[in-house]
Design an enzyme around this catalytic site. Sequence first.
Site, PDB file in Angstrom:
ATOM      1  N   PRO A   2      -8.706  84.281  25.451  1.00 35.17           N
ATOM      2  CA  PRO A   2      -9.008  84.533  26.861  1.00 35.17           C
ATOM      3  C   PRO A   2      -8.053  83.770  27.779  1.00 35.17           C
ATOM      4  CG  PRO A   2     -11.028  84.166  25.633  1.00 35.17           C
ATOM      5  CD  PRO A   2      -9.897  83.871  24.696  1.00 35.17           C
ATOM      6  N   GLU A   3      -7.528  84.482  28.773  1.00 33.81           N
ATOM      7  CA  GLU A   3      -6.616  83.876  29.738  1.00 33.81           C
ATOM      8  C   GLU A   3      -7.341  83.731  31.071  1.00 33.81           C
ATOM      9  OE1 GLU A   3      -2.784  85.845  29.692  1.00 33.81           O
ATOM     10  OE2 GLU A   3      -2.868  86.125  27.522  1.00 33.81           O
TER      11      GLU A   3
END
Length: 269
Positions: A2-3
């Site tokens: 996840p960014e």
Amino acid sequence: MPELPEVETTRRGIAPELTHLTSTGAVVRNARLRHPIPEDLDTILRDRALLAVERRAKYLLLRFPTGSLLVHLGMSGSLRIVPAVTPPEKHDHLDILFGDRALRLRDPRRFGLVLWQAGDAPHPLLAGLGIEPLDDGFDGPWLHRAGRGRKTPAKLFLMDGHQVVGIGNIYASESLFRAGIDPTTPIGELGPKRCARLVACIRETLQDALAAGGSTLRDFVGSNGAPGYFQQQYFVYGRDNEPCRKCSTPIRKRIMGQRASFYCPRCQH
């Protein structure tokens, strides 16, 4: 992994539902994440009001009167609000309880983090982090100053959390495509106009991803259990040998910093 958009999407889902509620404790089913979940987390959180849910880089910060709970979703983690009586599944390692509701951490790979930092001091993991790409201070002049004289490829510079936080492989690739910049171009070779263009494209890409709920990679879902849909808008990421959406030239793939990088050899130069 996840960014920024995935983590911010999670924060936006959690904050309005749980902020100002009082925790009734925690249930730790498996403390063995990247670092162990604190054994006394139930005692730490019980009868404490959740003051705020914040984000710094790819970390979530749950602020309580006595300190902050630092959460990183790792490679495949997710946080969801569920009825507290919902039976846990195999990879549901932690519930933070708020009466009849629970903030549930699911992490199949157990590469996430749940750490407690007492008091107001920032956690050591947050020390040395770079600028937030959605903050006002992140602009063309800042990028031009920060990159001056550096030979680091533009893509690797954007992914360096000591410079800019939250821009991982996907959004660096997509932003550079939108800006028309080859990912191998040294950041120090970008003049003021190209730096301003790149900053604008980074902001645009992140905002578009937020609007779409982030990207679905492996097991990522938002706090409501819904997947992200930005992957349907990718121009280059994961599209090697497919035609460019702008010029029809086949997208190419190269390895940079041990990560796959995708670009259009015609549109990016």
